[in-house]
Design a protein around this motif. Structure first.
Motif, short mmCIF file in Angstrom:
data_model
loop_
_atom_site.label_atom_id
_atom_site.label_comp_id
_atom_site.label_asym_id
_atom_site.label_seq_id
_atom_site.Cartn_x
_atom_site.Cartn_y
_atom_site.Cartn_z
N VAL A 115 0.87 -1.17 0.00
CA VAL A 115 0.00 0.00 0.00
C VAL A 115 0.91 1.22 0.00
O VAL A 115 1.76 1.36 0.87
CB VAL A 115 -0.90 0.01 1.26
N VAL A 116 0.76 2.07 -1.00
CA VAL A 116 1.61 3.25 -1.09
C VAL A 116 0.75 4.49 -0.92
O VAL A 116 -0.30 4.62 -1.56
CB VAL A 116 2.35 3.30 -2.45
N VAL A 117 1.15 5.35 0.00
CA VAL A 117 0.49 6.65 0.14
C VAL A 117 1.54 7.70 -0.17
O VAL A 117 2.54 7.82 0.52
CB VAL A 117 -0.08 6.84 1.55
N ASP A 118 1.33 8.42 -1.26
CA ASP A 118 2.33 9.39 -1.69
C ASP A 118 1.60 10.61 -2.24
O ASP A 118 0.69 10.49 -3.06
CB ASP A 118 3.21 8.75 -2.77
N ARG A 119 1.99 11.78 -1.77
CA ARG A 119 1.42 13.05 -2.25
C ARG A 119 -0.10 13.05 -2.17
O ARG A 119 -0.79 13.51 -3.09
CB ARG A 119 1.87 13.32 -3.68
N GLY A 120 -0.60 12.50 -1.09
CA GLY A 120 -2.05 12.54 -0.88
C GLY A 120 -2.84 11.62 -1.78
O GLY A 120 -4.02 11.84 -2.02
N GLU A 121 -2.18 10.59 -2.33
CA GLU A 121 -2.88 9.65 -3.19
C GLU A 121 -2.61 8.23 -2.71
O GLU A 121 -1.50 7.90 -2.31
CB GLU A 121 -2.45 9.82 -4.66
N LEU A 122 -3.65 7.41 -2.79
CA LEU A 122 -3.55 6.02 -2.33
C LEU A 122 -3.35 5.09 -3.52
O LEU A 122 -4.08 5.16 -4.50
CB LEU A 122 -4.83 5.64 -1.59
N THR A 123 -2.33 4.25 -3.45
CA THR A 123 -2.07 3.26 -4.51
C THR A 123 -2.01 1.88 -3.89
O THR A 123 -1.27 1.68 -2.93
CB THR A 123 -0.74 3.54 -5.22
N LEU A 124 -2.77 0.94 -4.41
CA LEU A 124 -2.66 -0.45 -3.98
C LEU A 124 -1.97 -1.24 -5.08
O LEU A 124 -2.43 -1.27 -6.22
CB LEU A 124 -4.05 -1.06 -3.74
#
Lengths: 212, 442
Positions: free
Chosen positions: A61-70
């Protein structure tokens, strides 16, 4: 970072100033730690509840620059997507498209497909990322979940050569049907294609006379 | 069927190539053929296909049983090209995608670059207000084309003349502000390329009065036209469920009664500070979509008025981020030979400061570095959700630029809108989607 060639005579890194000492390294985002902040905890928790094999399906789970990526294992993509669409507390009813990315250095995970999801019900966004090796570029198609991914998957196939299993008619969409290669891959040169006319051929810019 | 149409045998049956002027003869011959199924190829150079869209229609009589789109005729590899240029130069490429609303392409791209750089909150307010104002002017010019050509394709020529007259006035503003009528590359990462020239705001105030009056007259030309109404009402039906599953956004989605407008639901560029309404219709048809566009013109004018008031208060405020490592050195001035680099700036970097010269040279040739990562930034373009998916690997060039083009996604719905209807309605349905082929093919 690999060299990109063929841009109108630019060789090497493409650092036209020559003074930048430009070295680019591969980038791999790190996994985020809970709490993720914003609505991301709620989304991941709800998905875990609705999809018990969460830990098996989600690589990170990546949270980067206010965006969630699974980042999802490709075998589980279809089930995760269906859960994200159908669970009332998640309800990502719109898939905005598929964007391919080619990371030649990311061994055995060279081709990535990125799906942007939108929940109009909850006014949320998130992103799914799936990777597949170049030698076996298969990802399950999501046309059955979101009919709108049809053309987007065709585009990703056309540009990157990702084969979406189960797509109703996976053909090229932007390039001509008989085009060789997949233009958006990093090893595919920019330019480099001669322009053919009836009775004449104009060589590509990097194959014309050079005065250097 | 030999004298007028060349034919060849294929595994699918006989293929006739008809070149026009012989339709009566063709129709009579087809009438006597055994098979009823006829496949007609419409475009890519058909005048009503908005550029180079190819439609393959399978017909039974005049009813469409299957419709397929052929696209890619305008593919120019913009996404690939940007990978070989600096982040700032990317603006010049992406502005050419949706050529009827270039400022939206620029804004969504720049918002993405700013998000990657982490300077979203550093963009000066005046720059954001100018962006909003330019985008809303652009929405007007784009909707004018949609309404004008939409009517033209249904046989009404007059509305097109008036629509293009209004569009021309808006393009004059663009020319005054950026130097170009289209593809301006005016919005840059960090702000806008230059401040508004003197007298712009007062000129726009005059323009608003003018446009407001003309929009009412233009609307009467269509809403008061019974032929136009008959050609649009109940045509190209697509309901909410269809829009959602196909990822359709913009006026087509709002014509189903769904008040989804990113300017309201997920504001960017400070849209939360403006007072305007989201226009919807509940007809799900071509008529509703055109009505929405007509009423959105007025909402855009309202926003532009508020921009003018804000700009008056922000007189002489900066229009580019303060960080000189990102701000493009675009000190331009108007000389006897046209717009060019400001002579004062040239004098300063060439004559007084070696460091300034090196800096100018480096940022122009090499560009700035953008921290690694990926972002997706959506904006509400006149056609729907326009989003930029940008990936950086930490270098001075984009690693990947992908545009989620609203025309591309919306055009998919043509089949759902047209299958089962008559050929003549295809033209109306496609016009109501308002696809720009530059945006579809990129």
């Amino acid at each position: 970072m690999s060299e990109q060639k063929g841009s109108f005579g630019i060789q090497g890194t493409g650092d036209t100033s020559g003074y930048g000492g430009l070295v680019r390294s591969s980038f791999s985002p790190t996994s985020a730690q809970k709490p993720y902040g914003s609505y991301f905890d709620e989304v991941t928790d709800e998905l875990e509840r609705a999809f018990p094999e969460f830990n098996d399906a989600i690589e990170k789970v990546v949270v980067d620059r206010g965006e969630l990526t699974l980042h999802i294992k490709r075998q589980r993509l279809f089930d995760v997507a269906k859960t994200l669409r159908d669970t009332e507390t998640l309800r990502f009813e719109v898939c905005l498209g598929v964007s391919g990315v080619h990371y030649p250095e990311d061994s055995q995970r060279e081709l990535h497909a990125v799906y942007e999801l939108l929940s109009m019900t909850h006014n949320r966004r998130m992103r799914l990322e799936v990777s597949t090796p170049e030698s076996d570029p298969h990802i399950p198609s999501l046309v059955e979940v979101w009919a709108g991914t049809n053309w987007h998957e065709r585009e990703a196939y056309d540009m990157f050569g990702i084969i979406f299993d189960g797509h109703p008619a996976l053909t090229r969409i932007l390039m001509p049907d008989d085009w060789p290669g997949h233009p958006q891959r990093k090893d595919y040169p920019l330019g480099g294609i001669a322009v053919e006319y009836v009775g004449a051929t104009i060589p590509s810019p990097d194959n014309r006379r050079s005065y250097r | 069927m030999s004298t007028f149409a060349s034919s060849r045998e294929t595994t699918e049956g006989t293929i006739y190539s008809v070149t026009g002027g012989d339709w009566d003869q063709v129709a009579s011959e087809i009438g006597s053929a055994k098979e009823e199924r006829v496949v007609v190829n419409m475009g890519p150079q058909h005048p009503s296909t908005h550029g180079v869209l190819r439609l393959m229609l399978e017909l039974e009589g005049e009813t469409i049983t299957e419709l397929r789109c052929g696209i890619g005729y305008l593919h120019t590899g913009i996404e690939k090209n940007t990978e070989f240029r600096t982040w700032t130069q990317g603006v010049t490429f992406v502005t050419r995608m949706d050529y009827l609303s270039p400022l939206f392409n620029e804004t969504t791209y720049c918002l993405g670059v700013e998000k990657l750089l982490g300077i979203t909150n550093d963009v000066p307010e005046r720059a954001s207000v100018i962006r909003v104002m330019m985008m809303e002017l652009n929405r007007i010019s784009s909707h004018m084309v949609a309404l004008g050509t939409g009517a033209l394709e249904l046989g009404a020529i007059t509305p097109m003349f008036f629509a293009f007259r209004e569009r021309e006035k808006v393009l004059d503003v663009f020319e005054k502000v950026s130097g170009l009528r289209m593809n301006m590359a005016y919005i840059r990462p960090g702000g806008v390329s230059q401040d508004l020239p003197e007298g712009t705001v007062s000129g726009i105030r005059e323009l608003i009065k003018d446009l407001r009056k003309n929009f009412k007259d233009n609307a009467k030309l269509l809403i008061g036209n019974s032929i136009w109404i008959k050609r649009t009402k109940g045509v190209g039906y697509l309901d909410l469920a269809g829009c959602i599953t196909l990822g359709v956004t913009g006026p087509v989605l709002r014509s189903t009664g769904m008040p989804w407008d990113l300017r309201k639901t997920q504001p960017y560029c400070g849209y939360e500070n403006y007072d305007f309404d989201v226009i919807t219709a509940d007809t799900c048809d071509v008529y509703g979509r055109f009505l929405i566009r007509m009423q959105e013109l007025e909402q855009s004018l309202r926003i532009i008025e508020q921009c003018c008031d804000k700009l008056d208060k922000l007189e002489a405020a900066p229009v580019m981020v303060a960080d000189k490592k990102i701000a493009w050195p675009a000190q331009l001035s108007l000389g006897g030979d046209g717009l060019g680099n400001s002579l004062d700036h040239i004098r300063q970097i060439m004559g007084t400061s070696m460091e300034a010269l090196i800096h100018h040279f480096k940022i122009v040739t090499e560009g700035f570095r953008v921290p690694a990562g990926q972002v997706y930034t959506p904006v509400e373009s006149p056609r729907g959700e326009l989003g930029a998916h940008l990936v950086s690997d930490g270098g001075t060039r984009p690693y990947r630029v992908h545009f989620r083009a609203p025309s591309f996604s919306n055009l998919q719905s043509t089949s759902a809108m047209c299958e089962g209807s008559l050929i003549a309605d295809v033209v109306a349905a496609v016009a109501s989607i308002d696809p720009v082929m530059g945006d579809v093919d990129r």
